[in-house]
Write an enzyme that holds these catalytic residues in place. Structure first.
Site, PDB file in Angstrom:
ATOM      1  N   ILE A  38      17.008   0.743  57.787  1.00 32.98           N
ATOM      2  CA  ILE A  38      17.955   0.783  56.663  1.00 32.98           C
ATOM      3  C   ILE A  38      19.141   1.699  56.961  1.00 32.98           C
ATOM      4  O   ILE A  38      20.090   1.740  56.194  1.00 32.98           O
ATOM      5  CB  ILE A  38      17.286   1.140  55.314  1.00 32.98           C
ATOM      6  CG1 ILE A  38      16.838   2.597  55.257  1.00 32.98           C
ATOM      7  CG2 ILE A  38      16.113   0.203  55.033  1.00 32.98           C
ATOM      8  CD1 ILE A  38      16.586   3.056  53.834  1.00 32.98           C
ATOM      9  N   ARG A  49       4.091  14.688  52.005  1.00 31.23           N
ATOM     10  CA  ARG A  49       5.031  13.841  51.247  1.00 31.23           C
ATOM     11  C   ARG A  49       4.592  12.377  51.298  1.00 31.23           C
ATOM     12  O   ARG A  49       4.774  11.636  50.348  1.00 31.23           O
ATOM     13  CB  ARG A  49       6.452  13.977  51.803  1.00 31.23           C
ATOM     14  CG  ARG A  49       7.100  15.309  51.466  1.00 31.23           C
ATOM     15  CD  ARG A  49       8.582  15.278  51.759  1.00 31.23           C
ATOM     16  NE  ARG A  49       9.345  14.601  50.719  1.00 31.23           N
ATOM     17  CZ  ARG A  49      10.588  14.147  50.892  1.00 31.23           C
ATOM     18  NH1 ARG A  49      11.196  14.275  52.051  1.00 31.23           N
ATOM     19  NH2 ARG A  49      11.222  13.576  49.910  1.00 31.23           N
ATOM     20  N   GLN A  87      22.270  -4.868  47.528  1.00 30.61           N
ATOM     21  CA  GLN A  87      21.851  -4.097  46.343  1.00 30.61           C
ATOM     22  C   GLN A  87      22.961  -4.029  45.294  1.00 30.61           C
ATOM     23  O   GLN A  87      22.700  -3.733  44.126  1.00 30.61           O
ATOM     24  CB  GLN A  87      21.354  -2.686  46.733  1.00 30.61           C
ATOM     25  CG  GLN A  87      22.369  -1.759  47.373  1.00 30.61           C
ATOM     26  CD  GLN A  87      23.345  -1.130  46.384  1.00 30.61           C
ATOM     27  OE1 GLN A  87      23.016  -0.940  45.207  1.00 30.61           O
ATOM     28  NE2 GLN A  87      24.542  -0.821  46.850  1.00 30.61           N
ATOM     29  N   ARG A 131       6.972  12.424  58.724  1.00 32.41           N
ATOM     30  CA  ARG A 131       6.884  13.688  59.465  1.00 32.41           C
ATOM     31  C   ARG A 131       6.088  14.713  58.653  1.00 32.41           C
ATOM     32  O   ARG A 131       5.168  15.346  59.174  1.00 32.41           O
ATOM     33  CB  ARG A 131       8.295  14.206  59.757  1.00 32.41           C
ATOM     34  CG  ARG A 131       8.331  15.566  60.380  1.00 32.41           C
ATOM     35  CD  ARG A 131       9.739  16.051  60.564  1.00 32.41           C
ATOM     36  NE  ARG A 131      10.469  16.196  59.312  1.00 32.41           N
ATOM     37  CZ  ARG A 131      11.674  16.708  59.214  1.00 32.41           C
ATOM     38  NH1 ARG A 131      12.302  17.114  60.293  1.00 32.41           N
ATOM     39  NH2 ARG A 131      12.270  16.816  58.043  1.00 32.41           N
ATOM     40  N   ASP A 161      17.793  -1.130  44.985  1.00 28.07           N
ATOM     41  CA  ASP A 161      17.640  -0.914  46.436  1.00 28.07           C
ATOM     42  C   ASP A 161      16.557  -1.804  47.041  1.00 28.07           C
ATOM     43  O   ASP A 161      16.739  -2.382  48.118  1.00 28.07           O
ATOM     44  CB  ASP A 161      17.298   0.554  46.729  1.00 28.07           C
ATOM     45  CG  ASP A 161      18.533   1.440  46.704  1.00 28.07           C
ATOM     46  OD1 ASP A 161      19.644   0.911  46.868  1.00 28.07           O
ATOM     47  OD2 ASP A 161      18.373   2.658  46.509  1.00 28.07           O
ATOM     48  N   GLY A 190      20.715  -2.115  58.395  1.00 28.37           N
ATOM     49  CA  GLY A 190      20.759  -1.641  57.007  1.00 28.37           C
ATOM     50  C   GLY A 190      21.981  -2.053  56.203  1.00 28.37           C
ATOM     51  O   GLY A 190      21.996  -1.873  54.981  1.00 28.37           O
ATOM     52  N   GLY A 200      10.946   9.345  51.566  1.00 34.36           N
ATOM     53  CA  GLY A 200      11.980   9.834  50.651  1.00 34.36           C
ATOM     54  C   GLY A 200      12.288   8.810  49.569  1.00 34.36           C
ATOM     55  O   GLY A 200      11.485   7.904  49.302  1.00 34.36           O
ATOM     56  N   GLY A 201      13.473   8.944  48.966  1.00 35.03           N
ATOM     57  CA  GLY A 201      13.853   8.075  47.854  1.00 35.03           C
ATOM     58  C   GLY A 201      13.942   6.610  48.254  1.00 35.03           C
ATOM     59  O   GLY A 201      13.457   5.728  47.527  1.00 35.03           O
ATOM     60  N   LYS A 249      20.361  10.273  39.943  1.00 32.02           N
ATOM     61  CA  LYS A 249      19.427   9.163  39.734  1.00 32.02           C
ATOM     62  C   LYS A 249      18.337   9.485  38.702  1.00 32.02           C
ATOM     63  O   LYS A 249      17.935   8.615  37.942  1.00 32.02           O
ATOM     64  CB  LYS A 249      18.820   8.721  41.062  1.00 32.02           C
ATOM     65  CG  LYS A 249      19.855   7.984  41.923  1.00 32.02           C
ATOM     66  CD  LYS A 249      19.252   7.334  43.135  1.00 32.02           C
ATOM     67  CE  LYS A 249      20.320   6.570  43.904  1.00 32.02           C
ATOM     68  NZ  LYS A 249      19.794   5.844  45.045  1.00 32.02           N
TER      69      LYS A 249
HETATM   70  N1  LIG Z   1      20.991   0.605  53.738  1.00 32.86           N
HETATM   71  C1  LIG Z   1      20.988   1.129  52.544  1.00 32.86           C
HETATM   72  O1  LIG Z   1      21.431   0.504  51.551  1.00 32.86           O
HETATM   73  C2  LIG Z   1      20.408   2.504  52.320  1.00 32.86           C
HETATM   74  C3  LIG Z   1      20.062   2.934  51.016  1.00 32.86           C
HETATM   75  C4  LIG Z   1      19.512   4.212  50.864  1.00 32.86           C
HETATM   76  C5  LIG Z   1      19.323   5.031  51.964  1.00 32.86           C
HETATM   77  N2  LIG Z   1      19.696   4.590  53.201  1.00 32.86           N
HETATM   78  C6  LIG Z   1      19.488   5.455  54.378  1.00 32.86           C
HETATM   79  O2  LIG Z   1      18.102   5.791  54.416  1.00 32.86           O
HETATM   80  C7  LIG Z   1      17.917   7.091  54.967  1.00 32.86           C
HETATM   81  C8  LIG Z   1      17.012   7.902  54.037  1.00 32.86           C
HETATM   82  O3  LIG Z   1      17.603   8.022  52.764  1.00 32.86           O
HETATM   83  P1  LIG Z   1      16.798   8.724  51.562  1.00 32.86           P
HETATM   84  O4  LIG Z   1      17.707   8.706  50.394  1.00 32.86           O
HETATM   85  O5  LIG Z   1      15.436   8.170  51.418  1.00 32.86           O
HETATM   86  O6  LIG Z   1      16.677  10.227  52.118  1.00 32.86           O
HETATM   87  P2  LIG Z   1      15.591  11.359  51.761  1.00 32.86           P
HETATM   88  O7  LIG Z   1      15.002  11.119  50.417  1.00 32.86           O
HETATM   89  O8  LIG Z   1      16.268  12.654  52.036  1.00 32.86           O
HETATM   90  O9  LIG Z   1      14.411  11.136  52.879  1.00 32.86           O
HETATM   91  C9  LIG Z   1      14.674  11.390  54.224  1.00 32.86           C
HETATM   92  C10 LIG Z   1      13.473  10.953  55.081  1.00 32.86           C
HETATM   93  O10 LIG Z   1      13.814  11.149  56.465  1.00 32.86           O
HETATM   94  C11 LIG Z   1      12.792  11.952  57.084  1.00 32.86           C
HETATM   95  N3  LIG Z   1      13.370  12.790  58.140  1.00 32.86           N
HETATM   96  C12 LIG Z   1      14.496  13.538  58.092  1.00 32.86           C
HETATM   97  N4  LIG Z   1      14.689  14.191  59.260  1.00 32.86           N
HETATM   98  C13 LIG Z   1      13.643  13.842  60.070  1.00 32.86           C
HETATM   99  C14 LIG Z   1      13.269  14.180  61.399  1.00 32.86           C
HETATM  100  N5  LIG Z   1      13.998  15.022  62.151  1.00 32.86           N
HETATM  101  N6  LIG Z   1      12.135  13.643  61.911  1.00 32.86           N
HETATM  102  C15 LIG Z   1      11.383  12.784  61.171  1.00 32.86           C
HETATM  103  N7  LIG Z   1      11.689  12.423  59.894  1.00 32.86           N
HETATM  104  C16 LIG Z   1      12.807  12.956  59.352  1.00 32.86           C
HETATM  105  C17 LIG Z   1      12.242  12.790  55.956  1.00 32.86           C
HETATM  106  O11 LIG Z   1      10.967  13.275  56.328  1.00 32.86           O
HETATM  107  P3  LIG Z   1      10.377  14.673  55.727  1.00 32.86           P
HETATM  108  O12 LIG Z   1       9.768  14.308  54.415  1.00 32.86           O
HETATM  109  O13 LIG Z   1       9.399  15.114  56.735  1.00 32.86           O
HETATM  110  O14 LIG Z   1      11.549  15.608  55.586  1.00 32.86           O
HETATM  111  C18 LIG Z   1      12.195  11.763  54.823  1.00 32.86           C
HETATM  112  O15 LIG Z   1      11.079  10.928  54.950  1.00 32.86           O
HETATM  113  C19 LIG Z   1      19.314   7.649  55.181  1.00 32.86           C
HETATM  114  O16 LIG Z   1      19.673   7.452  56.524  1.00 32.86           O
HETATM  115  C20 LIG Z   1      20.194   6.788  54.281  1.00 32.86           C
HETATM  116  O17 LIG Z   1      21.522   6.673  54.778  1.00 32.86           O
HETATM  117  C21 LIG Z   1      20.218   3.339  53.405  1.00 32.86           C
END
Ligand SMILES: NC(=O)c1ccc[n+]([C@@H]2O[C@H](COP(=O)([O-])OP(=O)(O)OC[C@H]3O[C@@H](n4cnc5c(N)ncnc54)[C@H](OP(=O)(O)O)[C@@H]3O)[C@@H](O)[C@H]2O)c1
Length: 299
Positions: A240, A167, A270, A163, A111, A263, A141-142, A74
């Site tokens: 999501i 961040r 998207q 958490r 997104d 989600g 996150g992203g 990305k």
């Molecule tokens: N529906 C859709 O179209 C769509 C699109 C994109 C993503 N998603 C989903 O969205 C989710 C996040 O994606 P992302 O790309 O943003 O991932 P990412 O950048 O890796 O961010 C992950 C997030 O989850 C938190 N997290 C992970 N483990 C945790 C725990 N045990 N307790 C509390 N918080 C925790 C992280 O917190 P920390 O900063 O503390 O690690 C961070 O805020 C995924 O499940 C993905 O499948 C869905």
């Protein structure tokens, strides 16, 4: 013999990722192409990070109309685009590339659009939700960044809780700076809340969005759901995470009598802007599309 759908004039697009085998995009786009009878194809493109630029230039040379971009490309997609849409600049992410006939590459982030479209598809009036209170994002996150940018564009005050508190603060600072640099109009309020906030979801929040991987099958805690007892009765709860379709958070929201949105809709919506740009047709997210993709997800 039936008329061939893919001819020598087929419009071509694909998804660049590493790995890319898990991507649902080929399933979805080829479903729409088939259903709409479009002369086109959408293919998975497994490309290692050090080959990204070569691959994109090769796709342009081979007449592709563009591509989706997923992890880990990305940032590279952002860098290779000649033009990046303002909200993609605020979101700091590009997931859709459109190759122009003039050789220029246009990048956008769909997104946030997909998230809001998934709410609207459920009959939710986004403006009315904004007027009732703030949006609380769980996660930094992203995905949180893309959704926060889209919510800001629609005038929401956005609260981020994560958490890892640093961040959350970084996200707020980066979004504020990006808004000042690339967006037009007054910046909506942006703030953070401690992850272990004792009162649960504040009553002045009208939209709660889980952007963490909590609640996801195979994720860090598949049974997770926050305390919704203090939440307003009009709270809209969006998750999501789309595996499973009914997450514990959505179940908790339904039990509490709140509107709950999963989600899968975001994932499907998207994809629509890219489909339109590459294939020149309007893709619809209807019950048949949801049923088709849900069945593939369950396999
Ligand atoms: N529906 C859709 O179209 C769509 C699109 C994109 C993503 N998603 C989903 O969205 C989710 C996040 O994606 P992302 O790309 O943003 O991932 P990412 O950048 O890796 O961010 C992950 C997030 O989850 C938190 N997290 C992970 N483990 C945790 C725990 N045990 N307790 C509390 N918080 C925790 C992280 O917190 P920390 O900063 O503390 O690690 C961070 O805020 C995924 O499940 C993905 O499948 C869905």
């Amino acid at each position: 013999m039936s008329t061939p759908r893919i001819t020598g004039k087929a419009r071509l697009a694909g998804v660049l990722g590493h790995p890319v085998a898990h991507s649902l995009s080929p399933v979805l786009h080829n479903y729409w192409l088939e259903r709409l009878g479009v002369d086109g194809a959408y293919v998975p493109l497994p490309v290692a990070p050090d080959q990204f630029v070569t691959a994109v230039r090769g796709l342009q040379a081979a007449g592709f109309r563009g591509a989706n971009v997923t992890i880990p490309h990305k940032e590279a997609a952002f860098a290779i685009a000649d033009e990046v849409a303002p909200m993609a600049r605020v979101a700091g992410s590009v997931n859709t590339l459109v190759f122009g006939e003039d050789g220029r590459i246009r990048g956008s982030s769909t997104d946030g659009f997909g998230f809001l479209a998934s709410l609207e598809a459920e009959g939710i009036d986004i403006g009315a939700v904004r007027d009732r209170g703030a949006a609380l994002l769980l996660g930094a996150g992203g995905a949180a960044r893309s959704i926060a940018a889209a919510l800001m564009e629609r005038g929401f005050s956005v609260i981020v809780t994560n958490r890892t508190a640093t961040r959350a603060r970084e996200l707020v600072e980066t979004l504020s700076q990006a808004w000042r640099d690339h967006a037009a109009g007054a910046m909506p309020a942006l703030s953070t809340l401690p992850w272990d906030h004792p009162a649960g979801v504040p009553a002045d929040v009208s939209l709660l969005v889980n952007t963490t991987s909590l609640g996801m099958a195979g994720g860090p805690d598949a049974s997770w759901a926050p305390d919704l007892t203090g939440a307003a009765d009009h709270l809209i709860v969006a998750d999501i995470v789309y595996v499973p379709c009914e997450t514990p958070l959505l179940e908790a929201a339904a039990t509490r009598g709140l509107t709950a949105i999963g989600g899968l809709g975001m994932l499907l919506h998207q994809a629509r802007p890219g489909f339109r740009a590459w294939f020149g047709a309007e893709a619809e997210v209807d019950a048949a599309t949801v049923a088709y993709v849900s069945a593939v997800l369950k396999r």
